[in-house]
Write a protein that holds these residues in place. Structure first.
Motif, PDB file in Angstrom:
ATOM      1  N   ALA A 284      12.416 -20.900  -7.677  1.00 60.50           N
ATOM      2  CA  ALA A 284      12.193 -19.868  -8.696  1.00 60.50           C
ATOM      3  C   ALA A 284      13.501 -19.473  -9.367  1.00 60.50           C
ATOM      4  CB  ALA A 284      11.530 -18.643  -8.064  1.00 60.50           C
ATOM      5  N   ARG A 285      14.578 -19.401  -8.575  1.00 63.93           N
ATOM      6  CA  ARG A 285      15.887 -19.036  -9.145  1.00 63.93           C
ATOM      7  C   ARG A 285      16.325 -20.067 -10.189  1.00 63.93           C
ATOM      8  NH1 ARG A 285      20.870 -20.530  -8.854  1.00 63.93           N
ATOM      9  NH2 ARG A 285      20.406 -22.132  -7.295  1.00 63.93           N
ATOM     10  N   LYS A 286      16.136 -21.342  -9.881  1.00 66.04           N
ATOM     11  CA  LYS A 286      16.540 -22.390 -10.813  1.00 66.04           C
ATOM     12  C   LYS A 286      15.725 -22.315 -12.104  1.00 66.04           C
ATOM     13  CE  LYS A 286      17.992 -25.565  -7.133  1.00 66.04           C
ATOM     14  NZ  LYS A 286      17.694 -26.856  -6.449  1.00 66.04           N
ATOM     15  N   VAL A 287      14.408 -22.096 -11.957  1.00 66.10           N
ATOM     16  CA  VAL A 287      13.545 -21.988 -13.143  1.00 66.10           C
ATOM     17  C   VAL A 287      13.959 -20.784 -13.985  1.00 66.10           C
ATOM     18  CG1 VAL A 287      11.187 -21.506 -13.910  1.00 66.10           C
ATOM     19  CG2 VAL A 287      11.587 -23.175 -12.075  1.00 66.10           C
ATOM     20  N   LYS A 288      14.202 -19.662 -13.330  1.00 60.18           N
ATOM     21  CA  LYS A 288      14.512 -18.439 -14.069  1.00 60.18           C
ATOM     22  C   LYS A 288      15.879 -18.492 -14.733  1.00 60.18           C
ATOM     23  CE  LYS A 288      11.276 -15.332 -11.831  1.00 60.18           C
ATOM     24  NZ  LYS A 288      11.033 -14.081 -11.091  1.00 60.18           N
ATOM     25  N   GLU A 289      16.811 -19.219 -14.137  1.00 61.92           N
ATOM     26  CA  GLU A 289      18.105 -19.386 -14.802  1.00 61.92           C
ATOM     27  C   GLU A 289      17.921 -20.090 -16.154  1.00 61.92           C
ATOM     28  OE1 GLU A 289      20.586 -21.399 -12.006  1.00 61.92           O
ATOM     29  OE2 GLU A 289      21.380 -19.516 -11.179  1.00 61.92           O
ATOM     30  N   LYS A 290      17.011 -21.084 -16.185  1.00 61.70           N
ATOM     31  CA  LYS A 290      16.742 -21.782 -17.449  1.00 61.70           C
ATOM     32  C   LYS A 290      16.051 -20.841 -18.442  1.00 61.70           C
ATOM     33  CE  LYS A 290      16.316 -26.374 -15.346  1.00 61.70           C
ATOM     34  NZ  LYS A 290      15.412 -27.525 -15.080  1.00 61.70           N
ATOM     35  N   LEU A 291      15.131 -20.019 -17.951  1.00 58.82           N
ATOM     36  CA  LEU A 291      14.438 -19.073 -18.827  1.00 58.82           C
ATOM     37  C   LEU A 291      15.414 -18.045 -19.400  1.00 58.82           C
ATOM     38  CD1 LEU A 291      11.195 -18.401 -16.728  1.00 58.82           C
ATOM     39  CD2 LEU A 291      11.452 -19.896 -18.718  1.00 58.82           C
ATOM     40  N   VAL A 292      16.342 -17.586 -18.568  1.00 53.23           N
ATOM     41  CA  VAL A 292      17.340 -16.619 -19.032  1.00 53.23           C
ATOM     42  C   VAL A 292      18.219 -17.247 -20.118  1.00 53.23           C
ATOM     43  CG1 VAL A 292      19.434 -15.375 -18.366  1.00 53.23           C
ATOM     44  CG2 VAL A 292      17.374 -15.218 -16.950  1.00 53.23           C
ATOM     45  N   ALA A 293      18.625 -18.487 -19.885  1.00 55.52           N
ATOM     46  CA  ALA A 293      19.478 -19.157 -20.868  1.00 55.52           C
ATOM     47  C   ALA A 293      18.768 -19.255 -22.218  1.00 55.52           C
ATOM     48  CB  ALA A 293      19.851 -20.553 -20.356  1.00 55.52           C
ATOM     49  N   GLU A 294      17.470 -19.603 -22.211  1.00 56.44           N
ATOM     50  CA  GLU A 294      16.740 -19.691 -23.474  1.00 56.44           C
ATOM     51  C   GLU A 294      16.552 -18.301 -24.091  1.00 56.44           C
ATOM     52  OE1 GLU A 294      12.573 -21.397 -25.430  1.00 56.44           O
ATOM     53  OE2 GLU A 294      13.060 -21.827 -23.323  1.00 56.44           O
ATOM     54  N   ALA A 295      16.253 -17.309 -23.242  1.00 55.16           N
ATOM     55  CA  ALA A 295      16.058 -15.941 -23.757  1.00 55.16           C
ATOM     56  C   ALA A 295      17.324 -15.441 -24.430  1.00 55.16           C
ATOM     57  CB  ALA A 295      15.647 -15.005 -22.623  1.00 55.16           C
ATOM     58  N   GLU A 296      18.476 -15.724 -23.837  1.00 51.52           N
ATOM     59  CA  GLU A 296      19.745 -15.279 -24.416  1.00 51.52           C
ATOM     60  C   GLU A 296      20.039 -16.017 -25.726  1.00 51.52           C
ATOM     61  OE1 GLU A 296      22.086 -13.827 -20.364  1.00 51.52           O
ATOM     62  OE2 GLU A 296      22.305 -15.898 -21.053  1.00 51.52           O
ATOM     63  N   SER A 297      19.627 -17.290 -25.794  1.00 46.99           N
ATOM     64  CA  SER A 297      19.877 -18.052 -27.029  1.00 46.99           C
ATOM     65  C   SER A 297      18.993 -17.562 -28.182  1.00 46.99           C
ATOM     66  CB  SER A 297      19.628 -19.546 -26.781  1.00 46.99           C
ATOM     67  OG  SER A 297      18.244 -19.806 -26.623  1.00 46.99           O
ATOM     68  N   LEU A 298      17.867 -16.919 -27.859  1.00 45.97           N
ATOM     69  CA  LEU A 298      16.945 -16.430 -28.893  1.00 45.97           C
ATOM     70  C   LEU A 298      17.216 -14.986 -29.311  1.00 45.97           C
ATOM     71  CD1 LEU A 298      13.555 -17.797 -27.459  1.00 45.97           C
ATOM     72  CD2 LEU A 298      14.770 -18.655 -29.469  1.00 45.97           C
TER      73      LEU A 298
END
Length: 409
Positions: A198-212
């Motif tokens: 879950a941590r690995k998945v959420k790190e990717k989600l955070v990265a996309e959220a920050e880019s948007l």
């Protein structure tokens, strides 16, 4: 020579005690007068009386063991049998015999109490084992773990049983605890692995959220944030510290975007207050179409209202849910009226309802005929059975007739 009711001293200084079996030699006295000899041995007798009295009280009022009590009785009995005292030795023997009986009674009572306690302990331990074995399959990890620890404390407070029984019960009890611990350990190991994923998945989600977060493409970006939030929830929880840190970043990125969008929309809303007034007037016009009595007219009138509604454009964002909700309520009411009309006029459904009604009516008529024949033949048992079946078919027929009425038929 000197004497008293229980003893005497002869001319040679020999002291005798009288018993039921005759006189017995107590001892020889040369140190003084015969009276002093009797007094000395009588004091020794009183000492035995006191000793027996103390032992009687100990047996009756303390937890003196039967073994120790018997040893003490035999010690005193030996002194009585050696008859080195002057007094009523037979009375002492009688008291000792009664004391033996009392000790034996106490021994049996204690044996019964011990047996009862042992049975209660066995029952209690069997109950603890049964509960532990039930808890071994539990997935309430915290509650079951705490309860198992409490069961151990309860077990420790119970007396031991015979070695074989106690060992067998403890083996089952310990096995249940071990099985639970093994399952819990495996569960949390699996949970840790899931949290790492879950941590690995959420790190990717955070990265996309920050880019948007700096996007001004409000609609698609807001939709994407909703998708990201759904993915976030579906990913499960990461380890607590990582979860909190990642959520703070994820939420922060969303806040940056939605605050910027909110500011733009607030400015837009200020320009749309006039639209709200116009749409409120149209909603009032649309709501007057309810309840629907003339479906065709209502449909046409609503279409006219809706065309004017669409031409007006947007209203302030905070007013939109309420005003659109009122409009949608009118639209749903008209749609429901259309669906009801369609169901009422649907020829296929009407035909099915009519066919079912006909079949049920035929079945009712046939059953009624069978009931009448059975009654006429005097077969009441068969008639009663058929009557019950007839009653059920009539209920189904009533339902079918009501359904047919909905089609106006």
């Amino acid at each position: 020579m000197s004497s008293d009711p229980w003893g005497r001293v002869d001319e040679t200084g020999t002291v005798y005690v009288r018993t039921a079996d005759g006189e017995q030699v107590v001892g020889s006295w040369q140190a003084g007068s015969p009276e002093e000899a009797l007094a000395y041995f009588e004091r020794k007798y009183e000492g035995l009386v006191v000793e027996i009295g103390l032992l009687e009280r100990r047996v009756k009022t303390t937890d003196l063991s039967a073994k120790d009590a018997t040893a003490a009785i035999e010690h005193i009995r030996t002194q009585v049998d050696e008859h080195h005292v002057v007094g009523d030795l037979d009375a002492l023997r009688e008291r000792l015999d009664k004391l033996v009986a009392t000790v034996e009674t106490r021994r049996e009572e204690r044996k019964a109490v011990k047996a009862k306690q042992s049975e209660e302990a066995r029952t209690a331990k069997e109950s603890l084992v049964a509960e532990a074995e039930e808890l071994a399959a539990s997935e309430q990890w915290r509650a079951a773990g705490e309860r198992l620890r409490a069961l151990v404390d309860t077990w420790k407070g119970l007396p031991r049983l015979d070695r074989k029984t106690d060992d067998e019960l403890w083996h089952r009890f310990s096995h249940a605890r071990s099985a639970f611990s093994k399952r819990r350990k495996a569960h949390f190991a699996s949970l840790d692995a899931q949290r790492e994923d879950a941590r690995k998945v959420k790190e990717k989600l955070v990265a996309e959220a920050e880019s948007l977060s700096g996007s001004t493409d409000w609609g698609p970006t807001a939709a994407r944030y909703r998708d990201l939030m759904a993915d976030w929830k579906a990913a499960g929880r990461a380890q607590r510290e990582a979860e909190d840190e990642l959520w703070a970043r994820f939420r922060g990125a969303q806040d940056v975007f939605f605050q910027a969008r909110g500011q733009v929309f607030a400015e837009r809303d200020a320009e749309q207050s006039g639209n709200l007034t116009l749409k409120e007037e149209l909603v009032v016009e649309a709501e007057k179409l309810l309840p629907v009595t003339d479906l065709k007219a209502a449909r046409a009138a609503f279409r006219s209202v809706n065309e004017r509604w669409e031409a007006i454009g947007h209203v302030p964002r905070d007013a939109r849910p309420k005003i659109e909700g009122r409009m949608h309520a009118v639209e749903r009411a008209i749609q429901e009226a259309e669906e009801a009309e369609w169901r009422r006029t649907n020829p296929e459904a009407r035909a099915r309802a009519a066919g079912l009604t006909g079949q049920l009516q035929a079945a009712v008529d046939k059953l009624q005929e069978q009931v009448d024949k059975a009654r006429a033949a005097g077969n009441d048992a068969k008639a009663d059975k058929l009557a019950k079946e007839l009653e059920g078919r009539k209920a189904l027929l009533d339902q079918a007739l009501k359904g047919l009425e909905e089609f106006g038929g």
